[in-house]
Design a protein around this motif. Structure first.
Motif, PDB file in Angstrom:
ATOM      1  N   GLU A 144       1.145  -1.295   0.036  1.00 36.49           N
ATOM      2  CA  GLU A 144      -0.101   0.038   0.122  1.00 36.49           C
ATOM      3  C   GLU A 144       0.933   1.299  -0.136  1.00 36.49           C
ATOM      4  O   GLU A 144       0.504   2.194  -0.745  1.00 36.49           O
ATOM      5  CB  GLU A 144      -0.994  -0.003   1.192  1.00 36.49           C
ATOM      6  CG  GLU A 144      -1.921  -1.114   1.131  1.00 36.49           C
ATOM      7  CD  GLU A 144      -2.813  -1.280   2.546  1.00 36.49           C
ATOM      8  OE1 GLU A 144      -3.918  -1.509   2.470  1.00 36.49           O
ATOM      9  OE2 GLU A 144      -2.267  -0.932   3.624  1.00 36.49           O
ATOM     10  N   ASP A 145       2.051   1.167   0.795  1.00 29.93           N
ATOM     11  CA  ASP A 145       2.695   2.420   0.644  1.00 29.93           C
ATOM     12  C   ASP A 145       3.529   2.745  -0.592  1.00 29.93           C
ATOM     13  O   ASP A 145       3.610   3.853  -0.917  1.00 29.93           O
ATOM     14  CB  ASP A 145       3.670   2.307   1.823  1.00 29.93           C
ATOM     15  CG  ASP A 145       3.353   2.156   3.526  1.00 29.93           C
ATOM     16  OD1 ASP A 145       2.188   2.892   3.425  1.00 29.93           O
ATOM     17  OD2 ASP A 145       3.968   1.466   4.130  1.00 29.93           O
ATOM     18  N   VAL A 165       3.479   6.132  -2.793  1.00 28.15           N
ATOM     19  CA  VAL A 165       4.609   6.835  -3.320  1.00 28.15           C
ATOM     20  C   VAL A 165       4.629   7.046  -4.700  1.00 28.15           C
ATOM     21  O   VAL A 165       4.898   8.093  -5.250  1.00 28.15           O
ATOM     22  CB  VAL A 165       5.900   5.859  -2.857  1.00 28.15           C
ATOM     23  CG1 VAL A 165       7.096   6.579  -3.647  1.00 28.15           C
ATOM     24  CG2 VAL A 165       6.262   5.887  -1.380  1.00 28.15           C
ATOM     25  N   ASP A 166       3.762   5.827  -5.368  1.00 34.01           N
ATOM     26  CA  ASP A 166       3.767   6.497  -7.102  1.00 34.01           C
ATOM     27  C   ASP A 166       2.730   7.289  -7.233  1.00 34.01           C
ATOM     28  O   ASP A 166       2.150   7.488  -8.510  1.00 34.01           O
ATOM     29  CB  ASP A 166       3.436   5.012  -7.458  1.00 34.01           C
ATOM     30  CG  ASP A 166       4.625   3.961  -7.471  1.00 34.01           C
ATOM     31  OD1 ASP A 166       5.630   4.513  -7.558  1.00 34.01           O
ATOM     32  OD2 ASP A 166       4.395   2.610  -7.636  1.00 34.01           O
ATOM     33  N   GLY A 167       2.021   7.791  -6.278  1.00 33.52           N
ATOM     34  CA  GLY A 167       0.995   8.795  -6.226  1.00 33.52           C
ATOM     35  C   GLY A 167      -0.455   8.590  -6.321  1.00 33.52           C
ATOM     36  O   GLY A 167      -1.402   9.264  -6.694  1.00 33.52           O
ATOM     37  N   ALA A 168      -0.703   7.367  -5.805  1.00 30.80           N
ATOM     38  CA  ALA A 168      -2.002   6.693  -5.801  1.00 30.80           C
ATOM     39  C   ALA A 168      -2.853   7.478  -4.630  1.00 30.80           C
ATOM     40  O   ALA A 168      -2.184   7.610  -3.549  1.00 30.80           O
ATOM     41  CB  ALA A 168      -2.066   5.246  -5.713  1.00 30.80           C
ATOM     42  N   ASP A 193      -7.972   4.965  -4.406  1.00 30.44           N
ATOM     43  CA  ASP A 193      -7.100   4.149  -5.191  1.00 30.44           C
ATOM     44  C   ASP A 193      -6.432   3.102  -4.645  1.00 30.44           C
ATOM     45  O   ASP A 193      -6.600   1.869  -5.224  1.00 30.44           O
ATOM     46  CB  ASP A 193      -5.913   4.976  -6.133  1.00 30.44           C
ATOM     47  CG  ASP A 193      -6.878   5.989  -7.286  1.00 30.44           C
ATOM     48  OD1 ASP A 193      -8.002   5.586  -7.523  1.00 30.44           O
ATOM     49  OD2 ASP A 193      -6.427   6.856  -7.503  1.00 30.44           O
ATOM     50  N   VAL A 194      -5.737   3.291  -3.608  1.00 31.05           N
ATOM     51  CA  VAL A 194      -4.966   2.409  -2.883  1.00 31.05           C
ATOM     52  C   VAL A 194      -6.172   1.219  -2.286  1.00 31.05           C
ATOM     53  O   VAL A 194      -5.906   0.141  -2.507  1.00 31.05           O
ATOM     54  CB  VAL A 194      -4.281   2.902  -1.482  1.00 31.05           C
ATOM     55  CG1 VAL A 194      -4.038   1.817  -0.759  1.00 31.05           C
ATOM     56  CG2 VAL A 194      -3.119   3.694  -1.923  1.00 31.05           C
ATOM     57  N   PHE A 195      -7.221   1.637  -1.736  1.00 30.13           N
ATOM     58  CA  PHE A 195      -8.297   0.834  -1.211  1.00 30.13           C
ATOM     59  C   PHE A 195      -8.814   0.013  -2.493  1.00 30.13           C
ATOM     60  O   PHE A 195      -8.970  -1.198  -2.331  1.00 30.13           O
ATOM     61  CB  PHE A 195      -9.286   1.501  -0.402  1.00 30.13           C
ATOM     62  CG  PHE A 195     -10.639   0.617   0.047  1.00 30.13           C
ATOM     63  CD1 PHE A 195     -10.135  -0.286   1.286  1.00 30.13           C
ATOM     64  CD2 PHE A 195     -11.362   0.625  -0.558  1.00 30.13           C
ATOM     65  CE1 PHE A 195     -11.180  -1.038   1.753  1.00 30.13           C
ATOM     66  CE2 PHE A 195     -12.392  -0.179  -0.066  1.00 30.13           C
ATOM     67  CZ  PHE A 195     -12.302  -1.108   1.136  1.00 30.13           C
ATOM     68  N   ARG A 196      -9.304   0.644  -3.535  1.00 31.14           N
ATOM     69  CA  ARG A 196     -10.162  -0.086  -4.609  1.00 31.14           C
ATOM     70  C   ARG A 196      -9.058  -0.839  -5.445  1.00 31.14           C
ATOM     71  O   ARG A 196      -9.571  -2.002  -5.896  1.00 31.14           O
ATOM     72  CB  ARG A 196     -10.698   1.252  -5.463  1.00 31.14           C
ATOM     73  CG  ARG A 196     -11.440   0.496  -6.631  1.00 31.14           C
ATOM     74  CD  ARG A 196     -12.053   1.815  -7.269  1.00 31.14           C
ATOM     75  NE  ARG A 196     -10.952   2.884  -7.791  1.00 31.14           N
ATOM     76  CZ  ARG A 196     -10.423   2.762  -8.911  1.00 31.14           C
ATOM     77  NH1 ARG A 196     -10.664   1.815  -9.769  1.00 31.14           N
ATOM     78  NH2 ARG A 196      -9.674   3.688  -9.257  1.00 31.14           N
ATOM     79  N   LEU A 197      -7.782  -0.482  -5.632  1.00 38.07           N
ATOM     80  CA  LEU A 197      -6.917  -1.269  -6.602  1.00 38.07           C
ATOM     81  C   LEU A 197      -6.116  -2.420  -6.007  1.00 38.07           C
ATOM     82  O   LEU A 197      -5.495  -3.136  -6.310  1.00 38.07           O
ATOM     83  CB  LEU A 197      -6.260  -0.483  -7.401  1.00 38.07           C
ATOM     84  CG  LEU A 197      -7.074   0.629  -8.186  1.00 38.07           C
ATOM     85  CD1 LEU A 197      -6.110   1.296  -9.089  1.00 38.07           C
ATOM     86  CD2 LEU A 197      -7.761  -0.163  -9.424  1.00 38.07           C
TER      87      LEU A 197
END
Length: 216
Positions: A120-121, A125-128, A132-136
């Motif tokens: 997740e981190d 860092v990649d800008g999510a 987006d982190v939760f969904r993807l």
């Protein structure tokens, strides 16, 4: 035939409605409790899990004290909407939500706790964004736990008896669910009718289990 199908229809309405509510609330609470730090976290966690250990009659009593006609909340609802909560389909849904939520919450939280934080981190860092982190990332990884929670919550809501009986009552055609209908049928020695409802609830539960297992 209407006597037979009415409790089935109501049970499906109550359990599916409760399932939609606890799916959202359970997932949100699980994510919040696992990912965030805040004051009173332990207290909130205990409150969310408390219905698991409380007898259904105690839950029903507490719901009456909270939403009953003589309670503050009950009087506010009656004043604003000119209606009462007790002895309605809404009361049956509330009772089902209360008893089913802990199962959804705990199962989903366990799944979230197993997600690798580094993955997740890296996405952040990649800008999510957090969404987006939760969904993807997060949700796909906890999908199995989420659907397991749905299965347990649906089964608990469908089979709820004690709290529903106290808070929503057992009014034929209005608040009588399959479990309360089975109770009345046994009390009146209508064993064939009771067996028919027992088989129905087993088939519905088994079918729901198969659907969710395939979805997961």
């Amino acid at each position: 035939m209407e006597q037979f199908f009415q409790p089935i229809k109501l049970s499906l309405v109550v359990s599916i409605s409760a399932l939609m509510i606890v799916s959202v609330i359970g997932l949100l609470c699980a994510w919040l409790m696992e990912k965030k730090q805040f004051k009173g976290k332990v207290i909130l966690d205990t409150v969310l899990l408390l219905p698991i250990v409380l007898p259904p009659t105690v839950i029903g009593f507490l719901l009456i004290m909270l939403f009953g006609n003589n309670s503050v909340v009950g009087q506010i609802i009656q004043f604003l909407f000119d209606t009462t909560v007790m002895f309605t389909v809404g009361a049956a849904i509330i009772a089902a939500v209360i008893v089913a939520l802990p199962l959804m919450y705990q199962t989903t939280r366990t799944g979230i706790s197993l997600v690798d934080q580094h993955v997740e981190d890296a996405a952040r860092v990649d800008g999510a964004s957090e969404l987006d982190v939760f969904r993807l990332i997060t949700f796909p990884l906890i999908r199995k736990s989420f659907f397991t929670g749905i299965t347990l919550a649906f089964a608990r809501a469908l089979g709820e008896f004690g709290a529903t009986l106290m808070f929503a009552g057992n009014i034929p055609g209005k608040t009588q669910t399959i479990p309360t209908a089975i109770y009345v049928a046994i009390e009146s020695n209508q064993m064939q009718l009771a067996w028919a409802w027992v088989v129905t609830i087993i088939v519905v539960s088994y079918g729901m289990l198969l659907i969710i297992r395939k979805s997961a």
